[in-house]
Design a protein around this motif. Structure first.
Motif, PDB file in Angstrom:
ATOM      1  N   TYR A 126      -0.221  -0.815  -7.831  1.00 39.70           N
ATOM      2  CA  TYR A 126       0.777  -0.571  -8.870  1.00 39.70           C
ATOM      3  C   TYR A 126       1.827  -1.811  -9.042  1.00 39.70           C
ATOM      4  O   TYR A 126       2.088  -1.840  -9.969  1.00 39.70           O
ATOM      5  N   ILE A 179       1.919  -4.761  -7.734  1.00 37.40           N
ATOM      6  CA  ILE A 179       1.492  -6.272  -8.145  1.00 37.40           C
ATOM      7  C   ILE A 179       0.937  -5.954  -9.748  1.00 37.40           C
ATOM      8  O   ILE A 179       1.261  -7.121 -10.261  1.00 37.40           O
ATOM      9  N   TRP A 180       0.317  -5.151  -9.914  1.00 33.77           N
ATOM     10  CA  TRP A 180       0.026  -4.955 -11.350  1.00 33.77           C
ATOM     11  C   TRP A 180       1.158  -4.907 -12.380  1.00 33.77           C
ATOM     12  O   TRP A 180       1.378  -5.718 -13.293  1.00 33.77           O
ATOM     13  N   VAL A 189       1.220  -8.310 -14.505  1.00 31.61           N
ATOM     14  CA  VAL A 189       0.575  -7.927 -16.007  1.00 31.61           C
ATOM     15  C   VAL A 189       1.587  -7.017 -16.716  1.00 31.61           C
ATOM     16  O   VAL A 189       1.769  -7.422 -18.055  1.00 31.61           O
TER      17      VAL A 189
END
Lengths: 330, 279
Positions: free
Chosen positions: A141, A143-144, A148
């Motif tokens: 979660y 790194i996302w 992003v």
């Protein structure tokens, strides 16, 4: 009995001795096994005690240096060795609050959907999918969120929100400042996505403890699905739902990786949710290996102690409430 | 009367739609995360990832030392934590089912189950890293072991409680002592469940980052020395993702994909195991 009544010959005495030896060995193994399992159970208590004692011990220098002022101080200055927990505690509470505000209604909605509305064919697959997602490590979660979600928020969500709320009292200061992308709101949102599966699956399990008869009775007197949920299911499961929510809160408070990536690690209290901040766990994760000097390290350990205390209280309440609903359904 | 009926009907329609909306909303975020993870992660997937060690920025490399480090520490952590958890779970379900000690341990264990893992890291730092004077793979493994214990304990107890009491009574009636009843009857009947617990524990620790940050630290090179810092997949992801280098960030995504696949596979296998048991 039979062999006792028989006349005692030499061979029989030998078998009897062998048998009593075997029995003694078995009894011995039994005692040992009992003791080993018992000790293992006690080891769990020792682990908890060890955690508390070692944290208090490690935090000693900081406790001596700052006393209770540590809790209310806002400074965080490694150069002058002056530390305070306030910004980190504030960040921990606010990000968790944001996460709960978003995740609790949606999680309950998902649970309602799963128990009442979902077509039977999809019920199991969706339920399993949610449980699997609850097991995904938090670093994913994180790194996302960093690569992003934060850029997306920065480009498409924060500018219009800042524009929309300019001039509106309270809201204008809550959603103010340059759109960094990373910050308290983003961290809260990532946390929300992370704890959503928890809340959904626990609430679903709790909703399923309602006896079908109660629900059927509600439907029988003409209640709509909403009225049945609102006046029958929720009152019956209130304790369990609150317990599940507290459990999720405990997770959110102590979560490290999902937050560390997107919080910004700034030791200041800012009224704006868009501003970067920090949480207890993010501070420890970011600074512990680089901390130089006793006071710095032990201040970080004291932060850990505070975090452990807060989550311990929250989780204890959660477990107590969940235990009550388990007893009710049993 | 009809307006009352109408408004009740409308409330219901709105509430129902909100619940549908919540489900769609929740699931779509989670699909989005998995989608971008696969999209970003697969791009960097090559043989190098599994054969090269972590590179300095700007050169070709892989995640070999991190993968190996994760495997080593997870295996040691499970070897220490799983037996302890299983024995404690045995006490809770068999010997001490109704004792006060069991109630307390059960409660404390449930708290440890969701306690912040970073605090466990601090604990191990205090009791192992600090006295030893340096970071080491073995302290990382101990930190993971402490996270394994509550998971295994909980599932072991749950699974043993599912074994019918009549089976134990039958064994006792044949004259089997308690230890034999447990090991030859209860353990065998609950075997699939016990395996499930261990698998779930592996899934839980294989993605843990926080407790490793200041126990095993990180190591850019290949290391098989348990007494020295060791790389692990989650810590490498953490370091590489926050770096400004594009090739490091790509490796972080790929590592994240590997972890997710591992965790999901383990959970699914664990699930089929316990499903087989329930039938």
């Amino acid at each position: 009995m039979a062999d006792v009544l028989m006349s005692v010959s030499g061979a029989q005495t030998e078998t009897r001795i062998a048998r009593s030896r075997a029995l003694a060995r078995i009894a011995f193994i039994d005692v040992i096994f009992h003791a080993v399992t018992r000790f293992s159970a006690i080891a769990v208590l020792i682990i908890l005690g060890g955690v508390i004692v070692s944290l208090i011990h490690g935090a000693q220098p900081a406790i001596k240096a700052f006393g209770f002022g540590f809790l209310s101080s806002q400074s965080w200055n490694p150069v002058t060795d002056n530390f305070g927990a306030m910004p980190a505690v504030y960040g921990t509470l606010i990000t968790s609050l944001v996460a709960m505000v978003i995740a609790v209604p949606i999680g309950l909605g998902v649970a309602t959907f799963l128990t009442e509305l979902c077509p039977h064919v999809l019920r199991r697959p969706i339920g399993i999918a949610i449980e699997l997602l609850a097991g995904i490590p938090s670093i994913i979660y994180g790194i996302w969120g960093l690569f992003v979600f934060a850029p997306f928020i920065q480009a498409y969500v924060q500018p219009p929100m800042i524009k929309m709320f300019t001039g509106v009292p309270v809201l204008s200061s809550l959603f103010a400042g340059p759109p960094y992308g990373i910050g308290m709101l983003t961290a809260g949102f990532i946390l929300a996505i992370m704890i959503l599966p928890f809340i959904a699956s626990i609430s679903r399990d709790v909703f399923e403890t309602v006896p079908p008869m109660l629900k059927e009775a509600a439907t029988g007197i003409g209640c709509t699905t909403w009225e049945m949920m609102r006046y029958v299911v929720l009152p019956y499961t209130r304790v369990g739902v609150v317990g599940g929510v507290m459990l999720a809160l405990g997770r959110a408070l102590g979560e490290t990786m999902a937050v560390t990536f997107v919080i910004g690690n700034a030791h200041k209290i800012s009224p704006s949710l868009f501003a970067p901040g920090t949480t207890i766990s993010a501070t420890i994760a970011n600074e512990f290996t680089e901390a130089v000097g006793d006071i710095y390290t032990s201040s970080l350990i004291e932060l850990g102690l505070i975090l452990f205390f807060i989550t311990f209280v929250v989780l204890s309440i959660a477990r107590y409430l969940l235990m009550r609903i388990e007893q009710k359904s049993a | 009367m009809s307006s009352l009926y109408e408004s009740r009907r409308q409330t219901n329609v709105i509430a129902t739609m909100l619940a549908w909306g919540a489900a769609l909303f929740g699931l779509s975020w989670l699909l989005l995360i998995l989608g971008s993870l696969i999209y970003e992660g697969v791009r960097g997937l090559s043989l190098d990832v599994f054969t090269q060690t972590t590179p300095p920025p700007g050169s070709v490399g892989g995640l070999l030392n991190a993968i190996a480090g994760s495997l080593v520490m997870t295996v040691i952590g499970v070897l220490i934590g799983a037996p302890l958890g299983m024995l404690a779970g045995t006490y809770l379900a068999e010997y001490g089912r109704f004792t006060k000690l069991a109630t307390v341990v059960r409660f404390i264990n449930d708290i440890l189950l969701s306690a912040p893992s970073i605090v466990i890291g601090l604990f191990v730092y205090e009791v192992m890293v600090h006295p030893m004077g340096h970071f080491s793979a073995i302290s990382g493994a101990v930190a993971l072991a402490l996270l394994v214990v509550p998971v295994v304990l909980r599932t072991t107890e749950d699974m043993l409680l599912l074994v019918p009491g009549s089976m134990r009574e039958a064994a006792s009636a044949l004259g089997a002592p308690r230890a034999m009843v447990i090991s030859k009857v209860a353990y065998r009947a609950a075997r699939a469940g016990l395996v499930t617990g261990v698998l779930l524990a592996i899934a839980r620790v294989s993605g843990e980052t926080a407790p490793l940050l200041f126990t095993a630290l990180n190591n850019q090179f290949w290391s098989s020395d348990l007494n020295a810092p060791m790389a692990s997949l989650p810590v490498v992801i953490f370091q590489f993702a926050l770096s400004p280098y594009k090739d490091w960030q790509q490796l972080a995504w790929t590592g994240a994909l590997l972890i997710t696949i591992t965790v999901l596979t383990l959970s699914i296998v664990a699930r089929t195991f316990s499903a087989g048991r329930r039938k």
